[in-house]
Design a protein around this motif. Structure first.
Motif, PDB file in Angstrom:
ATOM      1  N   GLU A  71      54.946 117.234   9.257  1.00  0.00           N
ATOM      2  CA  GLU A  71      55.023 118.118   8.091  1.00  0.00           C
ATOM      3  C   GLU A  71      56.309 118.938   8.136  1.00  0.00           C
ATOM      4  O   GLU A  71      56.965 119.157   7.133  1.00  0.00           O
ATOM      5  CB  GLU A  71      53.841 119.099   8.082  1.00  0.00           C
ATOM      6  CG  GLU A  71      52.503 118.448   7.985  1.00  0.00           C
ATOM      7  CD  GLU A  71      51.933 118.483   6.584  1.00  0.00           C
ATOM      8  OE1 GLU A  71      52.676 118.825   5.658  1.00  0.00           O
ATOM      9  OE2 GLU A  71      50.758 118.147   6.426  1.00  0.00           O
ATOM     10  N   GLN A  74      59.451 116.601   7.593  1.00  0.00           N
ATOM     11  CA  GLN A  74      59.599 116.154   6.204  1.00  0.00           C
ATOM     12  C   GLN A  74      59.636 117.327   5.235  1.00  0.00           C
ATOM     13  O   GLN A  74      59.724 117.133   4.031  1.00  0.00           O
ATOM     14  CB  GLN A  74      58.422 115.253   5.818  1.00  0.00           C
ATOM     15  CG  GLN A  74      58.267 114.024   6.674  1.00  0.00           C
ATOM     16  CD  GLN A  74      59.110 112.880   6.174  1.00  0.00           C
ATOM     17  OE1 GLN A  74      59.972 113.071   5.331  1.00  0.00           O
ATOM     18  NE2 GLN A  74      58.882 111.705   6.713  1.00  0.00           N
ATOM     19  N   LYS A  75      59.514 118.529   5.758  1.00  0.00           N
ATOM     20  CA  LYS A  75      59.501 119.750   4.947  1.00  0.00           C
ATOM     21  C   LYS A  75      58.329 119.797   3.977  1.00  0.00           C
ATOM     22  O   LYS A  75      58.366 120.501   2.974  1.00  0.00           O
ATOM     23  CB  LYS A  75      60.812 119.906   4.159  1.00  0.00           C
ATOM     24  CG  LYS A  75      62.034 119.931   5.030  1.00  0.00           C
ATOM     25  CD  LYS A  75      62.578 121.325   5.145  1.00  0.00           C
ATOM     26  CE  LYS A  75      63.755 121.377   6.063  1.00  0.00           C
ATOM     27  NZ  LYS A  75      63.813 122.554   6.865  1.00  0.00           N
ATOM     28  N   THR A  76      57.298 119.007   4.251  1.00  0.00           N
ATOM     29  CA  THR A  76      56.140 119.066   3.367  1.00  0.00           C
ATOM     30  C   THR A  76      55.299 120.301   3.651  1.00  0.00           C
ATOM     31  O   THR A  76      54.431 120.649   2.869  1.00  0.00           O
ATOM     32  CB  THR A  76      55.257 117.816   3.533  1.00  0.00           C
ATOM     33  OG1 THR A  76      55.130 117.538   4.917  1.00  0.00           O
ATOM     34  CG2 THR A  76      55.864 116.635   2.840  1.00  0.00           C
ATOM     35  N   ASP A  77      55.578 120.974   4.771  1.00  0.00           N
ATOM     36  CA  ASP A  77      54.843 122.212   5.032  1.00  0.00           C
ATOM     37  C   ASP A  77      55.160 123.256   3.970  1.00  0.00           C
ATOM     38  O   ASP A  77      54.426 124.217   3.814  1.00  0.00           O
ATOM     39  CB  ASP A  77      55.143 122.746   6.448  1.00  0.00           C
ATOM     40  CG  ASP A  77      56.614 123.004   6.674  1.00  0.00           C
ATOM     41  OD1 ASP A  77      57.436 122.488   5.898  1.00  0.00           O
ATOM     42  OD2 ASP A  77      56.942 123.715   7.637  1.00  0.00           O
ATOM     43  N   GLN A  78      56.262 123.028   3.204  1.00  0.00           N
ATOM     44  CA  GLN A  78      56.597 124.009   2.172  1.00  0.00           C
ATOM     45  C   GLN A  78      55.551 124.061   1.069  1.00  0.00           C
ATOM     46  O   GLN A  78      55.245 125.130   0.562  1.00  0.00           O
ATOM     47  CB  GLN A  78      57.978 123.697   1.584  1.00  0.00           C
ATOM     48  CG  GLN A  78      59.083 124.098   2.547  1.00  0.00           C
ATOM     49  CD  GLN A  78      60.439 124.057   1.913  1.00  0.00           C
ATOM     50  OE1 GLN A  78      60.816 123.074   1.319  1.00  0.00           O
ATOM     51  NE2 GLN A  78      61.189 125.124   2.047  1.00  0.00           N
ATOM     52  N   ILE A  79      55.017 122.893   0.728  1.00  0.00           N
ATOM     53  CA  ILE A  79      53.984 122.923  -0.333  1.00  0.00           C
ATOM     54  C   ILE A  79      52.721 123.600   0.193  1.00  0.00           C
ATOM     55  O   ILE A  79      52.044 124.327  -0.527  1.00  0.00           O
ATOM     56  CB  ILE A  79      53.682 121.520  -0.896  1.00  0.00           C
ATOM     57  CG1 ILE A  79      52.786 121.652  -2.135  1.00  0.00           C
ATOM     58  CG2 ILE A  79      53.036 120.616   0.116  1.00  0.00           C
ATOM     59  CD1 ILE A  79      52.443 120.356  -2.793  1.00  0.00           C
ATOM     60  N   LEU A  80      52.417 123.398   1.470  1.00  0.00           N
ATOM     61  CA  LEU A  80      51.201 123.995   2.024  1.00  0.00           C
ATOM     62  C   LEU A  80      51.343 125.502   2.161  1.00  0.00           C
ATOM     63  O   LEU A  80      50.461 126.268   1.786  1.00  0.00           O
ATOM     64  CB  LEU A  80      50.891 123.386   3.402  1.00  0.00           C
ATOM     65  CG  LEU A  80      50.678 121.878   3.429  1.00  0.00           C
ATOM     66  CD1 LEU A  80      50.399 121.417   4.843  1.00  0.00           C
ATOM     67  CD2 LEU A  80      49.536 121.491   2.519  1.00  0.00           C
ATOM     68  N   LEU A  81      52.496 125.920   2.711  1.00  0.00           N
ATOM     69  CA  LEU A  81      52.648 127.346   3.013  1.00  0.00           C
ATOM     70  C   LEU A  81      52.977 128.174   1.775  1.00  0.00           C
ATOM     71  O   LEU A  81      52.850 129.391   1.805  1.00  0.00           O
ATOM     72  CB  LEU A  81      53.734 127.543   4.080  1.00  0.00           C
ATOM     73  CG  LEU A  81      53.356 127.028   5.470  1.00  0.00           C
ATOM     74  CD1 LEU A  81      54.530 127.101   6.408  1.00  0.00           C
ATOM     75  CD2 LEU A  81      52.195 127.815   6.031  1.00  0.00           C
ATOM     76  N   THR A  82      53.391 127.529   0.681  1.00  0.00           N
ATOM     77  CA  THR A  82      53.633 128.308  -0.535  1.00  0.00           C
ATOM     78  C   THR A  82      52.465 128.190  -1.503  1.00  0.00           C
ATOM     79  O   THR A  82      52.515 128.725  -2.593  1.00  0.00           O
ATOM     80  CB  THR A  82      54.939 127.872  -1.234  1.00  0.00           C
ATOM     81  OG1 THR A  82      54.840 126.492  -1.560  1.00  0.00           O
ATOM     82  CG2 THR A  82      56.142 128.090  -0.353  1.00  0.00           C
ATOM     83  N   ALA A  83      51.430 127.447  -1.106  1.00  0.00           N
ATOM     84  CA  ALA A  83      50.237 127.349  -1.955  1.00  0.00           C
ATOM     85  C   ALA A  83      49.298 128.504  -1.623  1.00  0.00           C
ATOM     86  O   ALA A  83      49.374 129.070  -0.536  1.00  0.00           O
ATOM     87  CB  ALA A  83      49.540 126.016  -1.703  1.00  0.00           C
TER      88      ALA A  83
ATOM     89  N   THR B  48      58.677 132.989  -2.232  1.00  0.00           N
ATOM     90  CA  THR B  48      57.512 132.119  -2.350  1.00  0.00           C
ATOM     91  C   THR B  48      56.590 132.219  -1.141  1.00  0.00           C
ATOM     92  O   THR B  48      55.555 131.573  -1.109  1.00  0.00           O
ATOM     93  CB  THR B  48      57.941 130.655  -2.489  1.00  0.00           C
ATOM     94  OG1 THR B  48      58.824 130.337  -1.404  1.00  0.00           O
ATOM     95  CG2 THR B  48      58.639 130.411  -3.792  1.00  0.00           C
ATOM     96  N   TYR B  50      57.218 131.265   1.949  1.00  0.00           N
ATOM     97  CA  TYR B  50      57.356 130.214   2.972  1.00  0.00           C
ATOM     98  C   TYR B  50      57.837 130.803   4.288  1.00  0.00           C
ATOM     99  O   TYR B  50      57.361 130.445   5.350  1.00  0.00           O
ATOM    100  CB  TYR B  50      58.310 129.125   2.475  1.00  0.00           C
ATOM    101  CG  TYR B  50      58.570 128.032   3.490  1.00  0.00           C
ATOM    102  CD1 TYR B  50      57.514 127.305   4.030  1.00  0.00           C
ATOM    103  CD2 TYR B  50      59.858 127.731   3.900  1.00  0.00           C
ATOM    104  CE1 TYR B  50      57.746 126.309   4.952  1.00  0.00           C
ATOM    105  CE2 TYR B  50      60.097 126.733   4.822  1.00  0.00           C
ATOM    106  CZ  TYR B  50      59.032 126.029   5.353  1.00  0.00           C
ATOM    107  OH  TYR B  50      59.260 125.037   6.279  1.00  0.00           O
ATOM    108  N   LYS B  73      50.886 134.179  -4.326  1.00  0.00           N
ATOM    109  CA  LYS B  73      51.303 132.776  -4.419  1.00  0.00           C
ATOM    110  C   LYS B  73      50.664 132.067  -5.601  1.00  0.00           C
ATOM    111  O   LYS B  73      51.181 131.061  -6.063  1.00  0.00           O
ATOM    112  CB  LYS B  73      50.929 132.043  -3.122  1.00  0.00           C
ATOM    113  CG  LYS B  73      51.867 132.333  -1.965  1.00  0.00           C
ATOM    114  CD  LYS B  73      51.322 131.738  -0.685  1.00  0.00           C
ATOM    115  CE  LYS B  73      52.109 132.186   0.531  1.00  0.00           C
ATOM    116  NZ  LYS B  73      51.456 131.757   1.764  1.00  0.00           N
ATOM    117  N   PRO B  84      58.874 118.672  -1.400  1.00  0.00           N
ATOM    118  CA  PRO B  84      57.910 118.473  -0.303  1.00  0.00           C
ATOM    119  C   PRO B  84      56.904 117.384  -0.640  1.00  0.00           C
ATOM    120  O   PRO B  84      55.773 117.656  -0.970  1.00  0.00           O
ATOM    121  CB  PRO B  84      57.224 119.831  -0.185  1.00  0.00           C
ATOM    122  CG  PRO B  84      57.318 120.409  -1.553  1.00  0.00           C
ATOM    123  CD  PRO B  84      58.526 119.838  -2.218  1.00  0.00           C
ATOM    124  N   LEU B 101      45.046 122.008  -4.080  1.00  0.00           N
ATOM    125  CA  LEU B 101      45.640 123.037  -3.236  1.00  0.00           C
ATOM    126  C   LEU B 101      45.829 124.332  -4.027  1.00  0.00           C
ATOM    127  O   LEU B 101      45.645 125.427  -3.514  1.00  0.00           O
ATOM    128  CB  LEU B 101      46.991 122.531  -2.735  1.00  0.00           C
ATOM    129  CG  LEU B 101      47.495 123.021  -1.400  1.00  0.00           C
ATOM    130  CD1 LEU B 101      46.508 122.708  -0.304  1.00  0.00           C
ATOM    131  CD2 LEU B 101      48.830 122.366  -1.087  1.00  0.00           C
TER     132      LEU B 101
END
Lengths: 287, 341
Positions: A71, A74-83, B48, B50, B73, B84, B101
């Motif tokens: 995560e 691939q920087k996909t943690d950005q969607i998780l941590l900004t949700a 945001t 992050y 958020k 992402p 989500l």
């Protein structure tokens, strides 16, 4: 949490990883099962499981290595941590996903004693306490693996580190026998441990005064204790090291004992490592 | 809508965001402009939630992002610099995951995903794996994810990177249409983009806000000169002679043109003066045909360069300019000497 759980589970089941994990466990337990239970007619399935505990050293890193490392890469943690979800929910979702994958072979193992009972008398109590213990042991290993995956961006490093950590935990009881059990040896061991703690504290806080002070205070306390009551230290270092030996707690379950302290121990390990994983993810946001 | 107060982000000794203060009003498009490493992405990542800030606070819709992260958020959609994306999912699966989500109601989900896919024009590829999509489509899937749930604030970090010119125009139009209902913050290092799309430009340099205003106002900031570009069908010496006689011109330079027997001229005058008519009459008097004449509006670019350059760079560029003007004067004198001989 449910969204992350579902996504993670699906990704394990659509890629090879989940199947490799399950296949490897099933294969190894299957070999021992065929050899001991079916061929030699040994009725205790728990024995087979206890022999295959070392399989965790290999398969747990397979399952956990990409969990958080990928995560991050691939920087996909950005969607998780900004949700609008808590970090705790993210980690729990992920943990339950790998736990679910692990549950599949365990459920299948539950049929093995039934299969054996066709050929003779089987102690169901011993078989099923073994399976329960095996499940908790595996779950604890998975939590450790998940934590290590949160420390790095590289799957390979995560896998190697997890393997190393599980190996140390697996062998620690054997290794600690080589440590002298005299009070002085334990005292030295504690001194080294304090230095290690101070170094870790320094690497995390970058505060020389704090870590040096911490080392000094701890060292003083141990020295005073040692001078005051040396018997307290006898063989204490190996006792301390044995705390990190997850596998040895499993022996009671194999003997047919539903070991509540063992369960409490495993659940504590799981909770501690989930907590540490959350902290590790949070820490990245601050640094 | 968004209030950023005294925001600081340090990486060791390095300050990425340096005491940033600004407010964002509803229903407008804001543009973060700045060179690479100016702190645009860091600022967006902090807003945001992050990454955390070293100091200061960010308040979104009355919720502090550090104290009530979930509530804050909820009103933000974010497209980071690198979208992402989970590459082993299809865009539809991915958007469904994003919807879950973002805690969008189950019955609204499907319709909302369809709408967003239509808006970003990814309906055709909705069943292909994301890893097989082109960069432009990936960017749009990321954008769809940001718009999903119609959050009040949409934050886009370099939304048009990697898109072809047609797609860029489409995305810009999309962003403009979004501003009717949403507040949009986007970042870019491309000036034309910001001036084309944004109602309000914030120029960042080394983590500091160096200017914040409407694009038109920012151009006015630049006191100085007007630039005119000309193509004249005449020999260079003759043109030089005519131009030298005009006192309004601060400086000019002549280059060879792609047009046959013609020269290209770039000249600067004081800002208040419109010299076009005079040039036309002068050239006409001397029977020199003007093939092209256009006011070049480079001033926003100048503002940007001026504001974001370090002191050293400014001095250097000034030096270069001075040297150039000295050289051009020297050339003129030499030529005059030649003609006198």
């Amino acid at each position: 949490m449910i969204a992350i759980y579902k996504r993670e589970l699906k990704s394990y089941l659509t890629s090879m990883t989940g199947y490799i994990f399950m296949a490897f466990i099933m294969f190894l337990v299957g070999i021992y099962f065929t050899a001991y239970n079916l061929t030699y007619g040994y009725s205790h399935f728990g024995y087979v499981l206890s022999l295959s505990v070392f399989a965790f050293l290999i398969v747990v890193p397979i399952l956990t290595m990409r969990l958080l490392a990928e995560e991050k890469r691939q920087k996909t943690d950005q969607i998780l941590l900004t949700a609008p979800v808590r970090v705790m929910d993210i980690i729990l979702g992920k943990y339950f996903a790998i736990l679910t994958i692990f549950t599949i072979p365990i459920v299948l193992f539950c049929f093995y004693p039934l299969l054996l009972s066709r050929f003779g008398t089987v102690s169901y109590l011993m078989a099923y306490t073994s399976i329960i213990g095996y499940y908790f042991l595996g779950a604890a290993y998975l939590a450790v693996g998940m934590f290590i995956s949160s420390l790095t961006e590289s799957q390979v490093i995560a896998a190697v580190l997890s393997f190393g950590a599980l190996l140390v935990s697996y062998m620690i009881t054997g290794l600690s026998q080589f440590i002298s059990s005299t009070a002085f040896a334990s005292f030295m061991g504690f001194s080294i441990l304090i230095i290690i703690i101070a170094v870790i504290a320094y690497s995390m806080t970058k505060n020389m005064a704090f870590s040096a002070g911490l080392a000094l205070v701890l060292e003083c306390i141990t020295t005073i204790l040692y001078l005051y009551k040396a018997t307290l230290f006898a063989s204490s270092i190996s006792k301390l090291l044995n705390v990190i030996d997850l596998a040895s707690r499993y022996e009671n379950f194999v003997k047919g004992i539903f070991d509540v302290t063992g369960i409490v121990y495993y659940v504590s390990v799981i909770l501690i490592f989930i907590f540490l994983t959350v902290q590790s993810v949070q820490k990245r946001r601050w640094s | 809508m968004i209030e950023v107060k005294n925001l600081v982000k340090r990486y060791g000794d390095n300050i990425a965001v340096d005491h940033l203060n600004f407010t964002v009003e509803k229903g407008q498009i804001y543009g973060f402009l700045g060179p690479n490493g100016a702190g645009k992405s860091t600022t967006m990542n902090i807003i945001t939630g992050y990454i955390a800030a070293s100091d200061g606070e960010v308040i979104i819709n009355g919720h502090n992002i550090f104290e009530e992260p979930e509530l804050a958020k909820k009103s933000i959609g974010y497209l980071p610099e690198i979208p992402p994306l989970y590459v082993d999912m299809t865009p539809y699966e991915y958007l469904k995951f994003a919807a879950e989500l973002k805690k969008i109601e189950k019955k609204e989900r499907k319709q909302m995903i369809d709408e967003v896919m239509k808006l970003t024009k990814i309906t055709d590829v909705s069943n292909r794996l994301i890893k097989n999509l082109s960069k432009g489509y990936k960017q749009r899937v990321g954008l769809a994810q940001a718009i999903l749930g119609y959050p009040e604030v949409i934050i886009l970090d370099e939304p048009t990177v990697g898109l072809d010119p047609k797609q860029i125009i489409e995305i810009r139009d999309l962003i403009k249409s979004l501003s009717k209902k949403h507040t949009v913050i986007l970042s870019s290092h491309i000036l034309s983009e910001v001036s084309a799309v944004c109602d309000h430009v914030m120029i960042l340099s080394k983590g500091k806000l160096v200017a914040s205003d409407k694009p038109e106002e920012l151009s006015k900031l630049m006191v100085g000169s007007n630039t005119l570009e000309l193509t004249i069908k005449e020999e260079e010496a003759k043109v030089r002679e005519i131009l030298n006689e005009m006192t309004e011109i601060i400086e000019f330079s002549i280059h060879s043109s792609v047009e046959e027997d013609a020269v290209d001229i770039t000249l600067k005058t004081k800002q208040q003066i419109d010299i076009r008519e005079k040039i036309f009459y002068e050239m006409a008097k001397e029977k020199c045909p003007i093939l092209a004449m256009k006011v070049s509006n480079m001033s926003l670019e100048d503002v940007f360069l001026e504001l974001t350059a370090t002191d050293k760079e400014v001095r250097q560029s000034q030096l270069i300019l001075e040297n150039q003007s000295i050289e051009s004067k020297q050339n003129e004198e030499e030529q005059e000497d030649d003609s006198n001989l």
